[in-house]
Enzyme design. Structure first.
Site, PDB file in Angstrom:
ATOM      1  N   LYS A  54      52.452  38.991  38.733  1.00  0.00           N
ATOM      2  CA  LYS A  54      51.158  38.566  39.292  1.00  0.00           C
ATOM      3  C   LYS A  54      51.269  37.164  39.877  1.00  0.00           C
ATOM      4  O   LYS A  54      50.798  36.900  40.981  1.00  0.00           O
ATOM      5  CB  LYS A  54      50.070  38.575  38.209  1.00  0.00           C
ATOM      6  N   GLN A  98      45.033  38.639  30.105  1.00  0.00           N
ATOM      7  CA  GLN A  98      45.910  39.806  29.969  1.00  0.00           C
ATOM      8  C   GLN A  98      45.620  40.541  28.657  1.00  0.00           C
ATOM      9  O   GLN A  98      45.551  39.922  27.591  1.00  0.00           O
ATOM     10  CB  GLN A  98      47.378  39.345  30.022  1.00  0.00           C
ATOM     11  N   ASP A 121      39.169  41.357  37.083  1.00  0.00           N
ATOM     12  CA  ASP A 121      39.495  42.661  36.493  1.00  0.00           C
ATOM     13  C   ASP A 121      38.319  43.627  36.579  1.00  0.00           C
ATOM     14  O   ASP A 121      38.496  44.839  36.417  1.00  0.00           O
ATOM     15  CB  ASP A 121      39.823  42.486  34.999  1.00  0.00           C
TER      16      ASP A 121
HETATM   17  N1  GUN Z   1      46.990  44.966  30.706  1.00  0.00           N
HETATM   18  C1  GUN Z   1      47.489  46.040  31.361  1.00  0.00           C
HETATM   19  N2  GUN Z   1      46.836  46.227  32.523  1.00  0.00           N
HETATM   20  C2  GUN Z   1      45.910  45.260  32.609  1.00  0.00           C
HETATM   21  C3  GUN Z   1      44.926  44.916  33.594  1.00  0.00           C
HETATM   22  O1  GUN Z   1      44.769  45.570  34.622  1.00  0.00           O
HETATM   23  N3  GUN Z   1      44.172  43.828  33.303  1.00  0.00           N
HETATM   24  C4  GUN Z   1      44.311  43.099  32.180  1.00  0.00           C
HETATM   25  N4  GUN Z   1      43.515  42.048  32.001  1.00  0.00           N
HETATM   26  N5  GUN Z   1      45.214  43.392  31.241  1.00  0.00           N
HETATM   27  C5  GUN Z   1      46.007  44.465  31.474  1.00  0.00           C
END
Ligand code: GUN
Length: 300
Positions: A54, A98, A121
């Site tokens: 990311k 996350q 998100d």
């Molecule tokens: N963990 C796995 N996929 C995601 C996601 O799309 N967003 C977040 N915040 N955590 C994750």
């Protein structure tokens, strides 16, 4: 006839390119740089890989990346203090905490502490409610990526029968809302659904998001249907050698590709779209924060 393969890797690169162009214009014309903050608690190896990826793609798109790595033993109050600080920081337009969080934390409470307009998100209860009631919201990245692929494939989705397999808050439920928003007739199927093969056979669009390797065989697929496979499952692959593994989706690709009109592969289908949509959401959040026009084609 073999299905058309939907190249999510190529499409995601194109989305990232459009985001980068818009970001460059924001800088040139307004002196604004969108910023994304990612908070990682603990050392889960998969999460570390995601967070690194990311950060790299955020910088490649010309945006600022802020990483906050906290020890697994951090208290929930300390994490909330970091979220509050990011909420108040005008350089931060998007915040992603996350998941999963360590067991001593309340995930809902932490997610709902994020300012809804920075919740890239789309997990905040206010964004969930706004999506469900057709109001402008931040949309979860994976379903948004699936919607982009479907719109690119079909143009209008109006009147199509869509079956979403899986009822998670992260994929299944928001995906169903988005398809409904595009005037599909939507069924959410799950582990208790009766006559599942028959339900899936009615679908012009199948979105599989159950997390069960190769669960959907080709003979469940209506000829010509579009199949979007969200699953990413690692399974043993003794044919590649002892101890080897490979990634497969929730759909049995080989048999489904014989019947479907179009299908996303795993890997290289939906997966790359998720981070591309995270960048798109960060750009959207930045434009909204500054009252500037939103990028076209990058939101629901
Ligand atoms: N963990 C796995 N996929 C995601 C996601 O799309 N967003 C977040 N915040 N955590 C994750």
């Amino acid at each position: 006839m073999a299905a058309q393969v939907i190249d999510g890797k190529e499409f995601a690169a194109e989305v990232r390119g459009r985001v980068a162009e818009h970001v460059a214009r924001l800088k040139d014309e307004h002196g604004i740089t969108p910023g994304l903050a990612v908070v990682l608690v603990g050392e889960d190896p998969a999460s570390q890989v995601y967070v690194r990826s990311k950060g790299k793609q955020t910088v490649e798109a010309g945006m600022e990346s802020f990483e906050h790595k906290l020890d697994a033993s951090v208290s929930q109050d300390e994490l909330l203090a970091v979220v509050q600080q990011l909420n108040a920081d005008p350089k931060v337009h998007g915040i992603l905490v996350q998941l999963p969080l360590p067991a001593h934390m309340n995930e809902d409470l932490v997610i709902n502490a994020i300012a809804p307009e920075k919740d890239v998100d789309g997990f905040h209860i206010s964004n969930v409610g706004r999506l469900g009631t057709g109001q402008k919201s931040m949309v979860p990245c994976t379903p948004l990526g699936c919607l982009m692929l479907l719109r690119a494939q079909h143009g209008s989705l109006s009147g199509m029968n869509a079956v979403v397999l899986g009822r998670s808050n992260i994929v299944g439920k928001p995906m169903a809302q988005l398809l409904l928003g595009d005037s599909c007739t939507v069924t959410i199927a799950h582990s208790r659904t009766r006559d599942l093969p028959e339900v899936v056979r009615r679908a012009d669009i199948v979105v599989a998001a159950v997390g069960r390797p190769e669960m959907v065989p080709g003979d469940w697929i209506k000829p010509g249907a579009t199949v979007i496979d969200v699953g990413i499952n690692r399974i043993d692959a003794p044919e590649k050698g002892e101890g080897k593994t490979r990634l497969v989706g929730d759909v049995d690709y080989a048999s489904a590709a014989e019947v479907a009109g179009a299908i996303t592969p795993v890997p290289g289908g939906v997966g790359p779209m998720t981070i591309a949509c995270l960048l798109a959401n960060t750009l959207t959040a930045c434009c909204r924060a500054r009252n500037l026009p939103e990028p076209e084609g990058l939101t629901a």
